[in-house]
Design a protein around this motif. Structure first.
Motif, PDB file in Angstrom:
ATOM      1  N   ALA A 157      53.577  12.399 101.484  1.00 19.34           N
ATOM      2  CA  ALA A 157      53.954  12.930 100.270  1.00 19.34           C
ATOM      3  C   ALA A 157      53.634  14.414 100.493  1.00 19.34           C
ATOM      4  O   ALA A 157      52.594  14.955 101.120  1.00 19.34           O
ATOM      5  CB  ALA A 157      53.614  12.514  99.090  1.00 19.34           C
ATOM      6  N   ALA A 158      54.107  15.419  99.864  1.00 16.09           N
ATOM      7  CA  ALA A 158      53.964  16.790 100.055  1.00 16.09           C
ATOM      8  C   ALA A 158      52.308  17.178  99.697  1.00 16.09           C
ATOM      9  O   ALA A 158      51.779  18.005 100.340  1.00 16.09           O
ATOM     10  CB  ALA A 158      54.747  17.688  99.126  1.00 16.09           C
ATOM     11  N   LEU A 203      55.787   4.064  87.480  1.00 15.32           N
ATOM     12  CA  LEU A 203      57.329   4.502  87.781  1.00 15.32           C
ATOM     13  C   LEU A 203      58.211   4.051  86.574  1.00 15.32           C
ATOM     14  O   LEU A 203      58.388   3.037  86.443  1.00 15.32           O
ATOM     15  CB  LEU A 203      57.684   3.782  89.257  1.00 15.32           C
ATOM     16  CG  LEU A 203      58.743   4.615  89.649  1.00 15.32           C
ATOM     17  CD1 LEU A 203      58.779   5.995  90.149  1.00 15.32           C
ATOM     18  CD2 LEU A 203      59.273   3.851  90.965  1.00 15.32           C
ATOM     19  N   SER A 204      58.935   5.182  86.015  1.00 21.63           N
ATOM     20  CA  SER A 204      59.893   5.051  85.159  1.00 21.63           C
ATOM     21  C   SER A 204      60.924   6.002  85.276  1.00 21.63           C
ATOM     22  O   SER A 204      60.913   6.904  86.311  1.00 21.63           O
ATOM     23  CB  SER A 204      59.201   4.972  83.743  1.00 21.63           C
ATOM     24  OG  SER A 204      60.042   4.456  82.635  1.00 21.63           O
ATOM     25  N   GLY A 206      61.331   8.651  83.116  1.00 13.13           N
ATOM     26  CA  GLY A 206      61.070   9.905  82.264  1.00 13.13           C
ATOM     27  C   GLY A 206      59.655   9.675  82.063  1.00 13.13           C
ATOM     28  O   GLY A 206      58.957   8.612  82.293  1.00 13.13           O
ATOM     29  N   VAL A 207      59.041  10.966  81.798  1.00 16.27           N
ATOM     30  CA  VAL A 207      57.670  11.067  81.972  1.00 16.27           C
ATOM     31  C   VAL A 207      56.761  10.959  80.388  1.00 16.27           C
ATOM     32  O   VAL A 207      55.894  10.792  79.984  1.00 16.27           O
ATOM     33  CB  VAL A 207      57.089  12.355  82.305  1.00 16.27           C
ATOM     34  CG1 VAL A 207      57.244  12.340  84.033  1.00 16.27           C
ATOM     35  CG2 VAL A 207      57.423  13.533  81.822  1.00 16.27           C
ATOM     36  N   GLU A 239      58.346   9.680  87.637  1.00 21.04           N
ATOM     37  CA  GLU A 239      59.709   9.346  88.170  1.00 21.04           C
ATOM     38  C   GLU A 239      59.935   9.351  89.682  1.00 21.04           C
ATOM     39  O   GLU A 239      58.759   9.647  90.476  1.00 21.04           O
ATOM     40  CB  GLU A 239      60.689  10.884  87.651  1.00 21.04           C
ATOM     41  CG  GLU A 239      60.547  10.688  86.130  1.00 21.04           C
ATOM     42  CD  GLU A 239      61.427  11.815  85.719  1.00 21.04           C
ATOM     43  OE1 GLU A 239      62.443  11.564  85.206  1.00 21.04           O
ATOM     44  OE2 GLU A 239      60.843  12.948  85.558  1.00 21.04           O
ATOM     45  N   GLY A 240      61.033   9.162  90.012  1.00 20.51           N
ATOM     46  CA  GLY A 240      61.204   8.815  91.523  1.00 20.51           C
ATOM     47  C   GLY A 240      60.831   9.795  92.437  1.00 20.51           C
ATOM     48  O   GLY A 240      60.262   9.516  93.380  1.00 20.51           O
ATOM     49  N   HIS A 241      61.003  11.153  91.979  1.00 26.29           N
ATOM     50  CA  HIS A 241      60.861  12.067  93.101  1.00 26.29           C
ATOM     51  C   HIS A 241      59.231  12.240  93.433  1.00 26.29           C
ATOM     52  O   HIS A 241      58.852  12.929  94.410  1.00 26.29           O
ATOM     53  CB  HIS A 241      61.203  13.627  92.697  1.00 26.29           C
ATOM     54  CG  HIS A 241      60.952  13.762  91.149  1.00 26.29           C
ATOM     55  ND1 HIS A 241      61.653  13.931  90.212  1.00 26.29           N
ATOM     56  CD2 HIS A 241      59.597  14.423  90.715  1.00 26.29           C
ATOM     57  CE1 HIS A 241      60.948  14.047  89.018  1.00 26.29           C
ATOM     58  NE2 HIS A 241      59.842  14.339  89.417  1.00 26.29           N
ATOM     59  N   GLY A 244      57.982  11.450  96.969  1.00 23.85           N
ATOM     60  CA  GLY A 244      58.061  12.659  97.826  1.00 23.85           C
ATOM     61  C   GLY A 244      57.087  13.668  97.482  1.00 23.85           C
ATOM     62  O   GLY A 244      56.585  14.382  98.303  1.00 23.85           O
ATOM     63  N   LEU A 245      56.748  13.964  96.303  1.00 23.36           N
ATOM     64  CA  LEU A 245      55.855  14.991  95.832  1.00 23.36           C
ATOM     65  C   LEU A 245      54.231  14.361  95.921  1.00 23.36           C
ATOM     66  O   LEU A 245      53.573  15.112  96.608  1.00 23.36           O
ATOM     67  CB  LEU A 245      56.228  15.469  94.606  1.00 23.36           C
ATOM     68  CG  LEU A 245      57.560  16.053  94.379  1.00 23.36           C
ATOM     69  CD1 LEU A 245      57.907  16.364  92.909  1.00 23.36           C
ATOM     70  CD2 LEU A 245      57.953  17.217  95.294  1.00 23.36           C
ATOM     71  N   SER A 247      52.401  14.750  93.632  1.00 19.64           N
ATOM     72  CA  SER A 247      51.565  15.834  92.863  1.00 19.64           C
ATOM     73  C   SER A 247      50.713  15.194  91.789  1.00 19.64           C
ATOM     74  O   SER A 247      49.701  15.886  91.647  1.00 19.64           O
ATOM     75  CB  SER A 247      52.592  16.999  92.424  1.00 19.64           C
ATOM     76  OG  SER A 247      53.724  16.282  91.973  1.00 19.64           O
ATOM     77  N   ARG A 248      51.303  14.288  91.173  1.00 16.71           N
ATOM     78  CA  ARG A 248      50.550  13.723  90.015  1.00 16.71           C
ATOM     79  C   ARG A 248      49.762  12.379  90.642  1.00 16.71           C
ATOM     80  O   ARG A 248      48.795  12.471  90.055  1.00 16.71           O
ATOM     81  CB  ARG A 248      51.518  13.626  88.777  1.00 16.71           C
ATOM     82  CG  ARG A 248      51.922  14.788  88.154  1.00 16.71           C
ATOM     83  CD  ARG A 248      52.810  14.583  86.939  1.00 16.71           C
ATOM     84  NE  ARG A 248      52.423  13.701  86.052  1.00 16.71           N
ATOM     85  CZ  ARG A 248      52.834  12.864  85.225  1.00 16.71           C
ATOM     86  NH1 ARG A 248      54.122  12.466  85.629  1.00 16.71           N
ATOM     87  NH2 ARG A 248      52.052  11.992  84.379  1.00 16.71           N
TER      88      ARG A 248
END
Lengths: 335, 335
Positions: A157-158, A203-204, A206-207, A239-241, A244-245, A247-248
């Motif tokens: 992931a990034a 995973l859902s 929306g946050v 969320e799904g992205h 790839g990220l 970040s959280r």
């Protein structure tokens, strides 16, 4: 993880160790020669590659009578002393019921039994994942509080690597299973990367609190209160992205249906973007009392070699014992 | 589609028409100024861009009193004659219950009502998708046999473009809804691309019959027997990577939970691969009796402009009427 039927995304073959340290020394891997779309050819090819790459690797090859000699001949004579063979009656096909993994005469069960008997340190199979899960759960037993073992994929992931689970160990999306998988994922992440505190996301779609179906809403409430291992923190819904990220969260929890589709969707996106796919061709099965690595059904030789290297690293590092010691006491099942 | 809270994947802004032909001529879009993370600023920015790109576009701007004048001032004076304004009490926030979309004083409901009254041809909103679905279903009504409208994303794939639905219109994964969404998706694909026969795949975790959860197993049986519109064929189960490949299916059906996560996972993968994201920033809502386009909550001005252009193209092409005429008679709900 069931195989694609056509059009396989290109896949890069990074060195597999998601583990921080790999102890040298002998390690014995029980390899299911019959599992996978292109078994036994690609499995044998992967085994030869893995032997060449790791001089301390020993292999227990489990396959049907009639192909064992040929499998041995694929190795250089200098490696023959590192091979042991075990006959099995047959494979579990992709279209077979997962319960076939419970049969003692299948190659995947034979490989599991080798670990149970203490003659191998880990199992690698590219066969139907449902059968591998069944064979592993029955043969090795499950860790406390684990109803469903989970396949855990480590993805780049990034913001650093990320553990996504379950990517196909089961279809259960109950809050209790999501919670235990969160604890398993955090314990695994801490066991292989002790320097990085796990940040667990659910995973859902929306946050905002309350987003998602009933299972996620209940699981989110349970996760906010439940103990997490190794100083892990629960960061909430992602969320799904995020896959790839990163970040959280660096541990992303979902059910095996959604996770499998997401993992393969990410594969397809890399293929579409023309980028080599850095996602893993092999995933450890978490929640069983032993090292079991499940390879993609469409694995090629390099993928199988990566799966063997991953299994060897996890066994050498004693990851299952570390994970087990980190895992919180199970709570009463609530859903 | 709820927004990411941080780290937005880069997104390319292709010209949006997934439609094959776009009739010229005036078209009136009702735009929800208050929906979206960065509303109203990015919505107004997108509206200005869309007006500049399409000289026959007219906009009905729906927003709260106090920002209408400022919104108008963002447009060049030469465009003022193409604007109409409608006051609304407030927006539906991302954390609000979707049922808030049923309230007559929200901006999204105001935009829907403009279509109901015949003063607009289509709705565009970047607000919470659940509220947009509620407002659209209540205001415009649903097409026969549609219990849950579906958001349909058009994605690029190696073998051509592909329609993925539902990407977040509802969380329902009943076999009856999956079947009706398959018919809606095929009818939509045929309506916008009459030259390409729809090939419908049902998303699951393996391609062998029986793979997946109970809903998919029942839906697969129903799909194999049900009429599909416009000469569409059912190709069976497909896996997540099909969304990048498109080799077997050009209409991929799943529930809104899985589809939303898959769509955003594909976004994240493109970001990770360093590729601009070609996935849509806007998705039409299928199954309601009118053109409603839902933009990503994190939409920027160019995304909003794309959503407006998509809505304009769908309205000009009379896609809802074509889709409705193609849709098979509903069967009795079975699950």
């Amino acid at each position: 993880m069931a195989p694609p039927t056509n059009g396989r995304p290109a896949r890069a073959h990074p060195s597999v160790t998601s583990t921080s340290t790999t102890s040298p020394g002998p390690v014995r891997i029980a390899l299911d020669l019959l599992g996978g779309d292109d078994a036994p050819a690609v499995v044998v090819d992967g085994a030869v590659r893995a032997c060449a790459a790791d001089p301390d690797l020993r292999l227990l090859l489990v396959g049907s009578v009639g192909l064992l000699d040929e499998a041995v001949r694929a190795f250089p004579a200098s490696a023959h002393g590192r091979l042991t063979l075990r006959p099995a009656r047959g494979a579990v096909g992709m279209a077979d019921a997962p319960s076939r993994g419970s049969r003692a005469d299948t190659s995947v069960r034979g490989a599991v039994n080798a670990v149970v008997e203490g003659v191998a340190d880990a199992v690698v199979s590219a066969g139907a994942s449902g059968a591998s899960v069944t064979a592993a759960a029955l043969g090795l037993g499950r860790l406390p509080g684990v109803r469903r073992p989970a396949l855990a994929a480590t993805l780049p992931a990034a913001a650093g690597s990320l553990v996504l689970l379950d990517v196909g160990g089961s279809l259960d999306h109950s809050p209790a299973t999501l919670l235990r998988h969160a604890q398993l994922g955090a314990a695994y992440a801490a066991a292989v990367r002790p320097d990085v505190p796990p940040r667990v996301g659910l995973l859902s779609i929306g946050v905002e609190p309350g987003k998602g179906d009933r299972s996620r809403r209940l699981a989110a409430v349970a996760l906010a209160k439940a103990p997490l291992p190794a100083g892990a923190g629960y960061v909430g819904l992602v969320e799904g992205h995020e896959v790839g990220l990163g970040s959280r969260a660096n541990v992303v929890v979902t059910d095996g249906f959604t996770g499998n589709i997401l993992l393969k969707g990410v594969e397809g996106a890399y293929a579409m973007a023309g980028a080599p796919h850095p996602a893993p061709a092999a995933a450890p099965l978490l929640g069983v009392n032993g090292v079991v690595v499940v390879c993609h059904g469409a694995a090629d030789g390099a993928d199988i070699a990566s799966g063997i290297a991953l299994a060897a690293a996890l066994a050498r590092d004693g990851v299952v014992a570390r994970l087990t010691s980190l895992l919180p006491e199970p709570v009463e099942a609530t859903g």
